[in-house]
Write an enzyme that holds these catalytic residues in place. Structure first.
Site, PDB file in Angstrom:
ATOM      1  CG  HIS A   1      -2.013  -1.096   1.027  1.00  0.00           C
ATOM      2  ND1 HIS A   1      -2.511  -1.821   2.087  1.00  0.00           N
ATOM      3  CD2 HIS A   1      -2.647  -1.569  -0.083  1.00  0.00           C
ATOM      4  CE1 HIS A   1      -3.406  -2.683   1.638  1.00  0.00           C
ATOM      5  NE2 HIS A   1      -3.500  -2.550   0.333  1.00  0.00           N
TER       6      HIS A   1
ATOM      7  CG  HIS B   1      -7.312 -11.095  -7.477  1.00  0.00           C
ATOM      8  ND1 HIS B   1      -6.657 -10.695  -8.623  1.00  0.00           N
ATOM      9  CD2 HIS B   1      -7.535 -12.436  -7.610  1.00  0.00           C
ATOM     10  CE1 HIS B   1      -6.486 -11.747  -9.412  1.00  0.00           C
ATOM     11  NE2 HIS B   1      -7.012 -12.812  -8.834  1.00  0.00           N
TER      12      HIS B   1
ATOM     13  CB  SER C   1      -5.871  -2.443  -2.757  1.00  0.00           C
ATOM     14  OG  SER C   1      -4.686  -3.059  -2.328  1.00  0.00           O
TER      15      SER C   1
ATOM     16  CD  GLU D   1     -13.043 -11.031  -3.845  1.00  0.00           C
ATOM     17  OE1 GLU D   1     -13.145 -12.275  -3.861  1.00  0.00           O
ATOM     18  OE2 GLU D   1     -11.948 -10.416  -3.888  1.00  0.00           O
TER      19      GLU D   1
ATOM     20  CG  ASP E   1     -11.653 -15.601 -14.099  1.00  0.00           C
ATOM     21  OD1 ASP E   1     -11.332 -16.508 -13.324  1.00  0.00           O
ATOM     22  OD2 ASP E   1     -10.869 -15.096 -14.941  1.00  0.00           O
ATOM     23  CB  ALA E   2      -9.284 -11.893 -11.006  1.00  0.00           C
TER      24      ALA E   2
ATOM     25  CG  ASP F   1      -3.390  -8.154  -3.522  1.00  0.00           C
ATOM     26  OD1 ASP F   1      -2.680  -9.138  -3.233  1.00  0.00           O
ATOM     27  OD2 ASP F   1      -3.823  -7.363  -2.674  1.00  0.00           O
TER      28      ASP F   1
END
Length: 282
Positions: free
Chosen positions: A18, A41, A97, A115, A139-140, A160
């Site tokens: 971060h 994510h 984040s 997410e 789906d990311a 992430d």
């Protein structure tokens, strides 16, 4: 590796991730043009450091709480981002984040969150109420490819994942290659955990073969030697980091190393272009 983030919120990996994310976005915002910020994510967005899961590991005591006890002014931006989600002087909540990126938004900027886990997606929507974020539940890796190139021209994709799947690194490598073909000038940030140096060297070699010219790696090793079978640290891969960010990076990394070094260890942070890693704290 099983990585449910509510157990690890505010740990040393979060502090480094971060802190660097804030510095990166602010460097990009030196230009007035709009940015699209994409978090593939996103997790829950906000975490209770007094909750059972966070208390069970106690990792925040070796992460975010260390930064609040550290005098370095280079950590002020990070501390301010954490303090912004807490009512008093104590740190009871930790911003993921999504909440940190929301704090950085200018009126012209766009925030897209994703997410896939249904419960976490619901928590994320609750955590982002009152912000201008769009929340997806896809789906990311499919979302990553679908969202680039960004409509604003300039943008950042933050990847992430929890690294629970054995093919996670392979999926990241393949998706990055495809995304780079579509959006060669875009900025991509990939977080990863560190358990052993051999596995990490192998992945770096695979990423290096993608032939991406401006590809930076940052590695944070907590201990002076690898501790077998446990979490040893984390880092970021960054595609196309802006010049202002790379120039300001060395003193920030040293401040993070000093703040987060476990008792009895100096720790190590490395930074540099893939294949040409400079060492800080060695």
């Amino acid at each position: 590796m099983n990585y449910r983030h509510s157990f690890h919120a505010g740990n040393s990996a979060d502090v480094v991730k971060h802190s660097l994310l804030i510095a990166l976005v602010r460097a990009l915002q030196l230009k007035q043009g709009a940015l699209t910020l994409i978090d593939t994510h996103s997790g829950c967005g906000l975490y209770d450091l007094d909750g059972d899961q966070a208390q069970r590991t106690g990792e925040a005591t070796q992460g975010v709480l260390r930064t609040f006890a550290d005098p370095s002014p280079l950590l002020n931006d990070y501390r301010a981002a954490v303090q912004a989600v807490n009512a008093g002087t104590e740190q009871h909540l930790y911003p993921g984040s999504p909440r940190i990126l929301a704090q950085l938004l200018r009126p012209q900027d766009i925030l897209i969150l994703n997410e896939k886990h249904p419960e976490d997606a619901s928590a994320l929507r609750d955590a982002m109420r009152g912000t201008q974020a769009a929340v997806h539940e896809r789906d990311a890796y499919e979302l990553w490819l679908a969202m680039v190139p960004t409509r604003t021209g300039r943008g950042v994709v933050v990847v992430d994942p929890p690294y629970e799947q054995t093919d996670e690194r392979a999926r990241i490598t393949a998706t990055l290659a495809a995304a780079y073909r579509k959006w060669a000038h875009g900025v991509t940030v990939i977080w990863y955990p560190l358990k052993d140096r051999a596995t990490h060297r192998q992945w770096k070699a695979q990423l290096r073969r993608l032939g991406i010219p401006k590809f930076m790696g940052v590695e944070h090793w907590l201990y002076d030697s690898v501790q077998p079978g446990i979490y040893n640290g984390a880092g970021l891969f960054i595609v196309n980091p802006p010049y202002a960010f790379t120039q300001a990076l060395p003193p920030l990394l040293e401040a993070l190393r000093a703040a987060l070094a476990p008792e009895g260890h100096r720790g190590e942070i490395t930074s540099g272009w893939l294949g040409e890693v400079d060492r800080t704290g060695s």
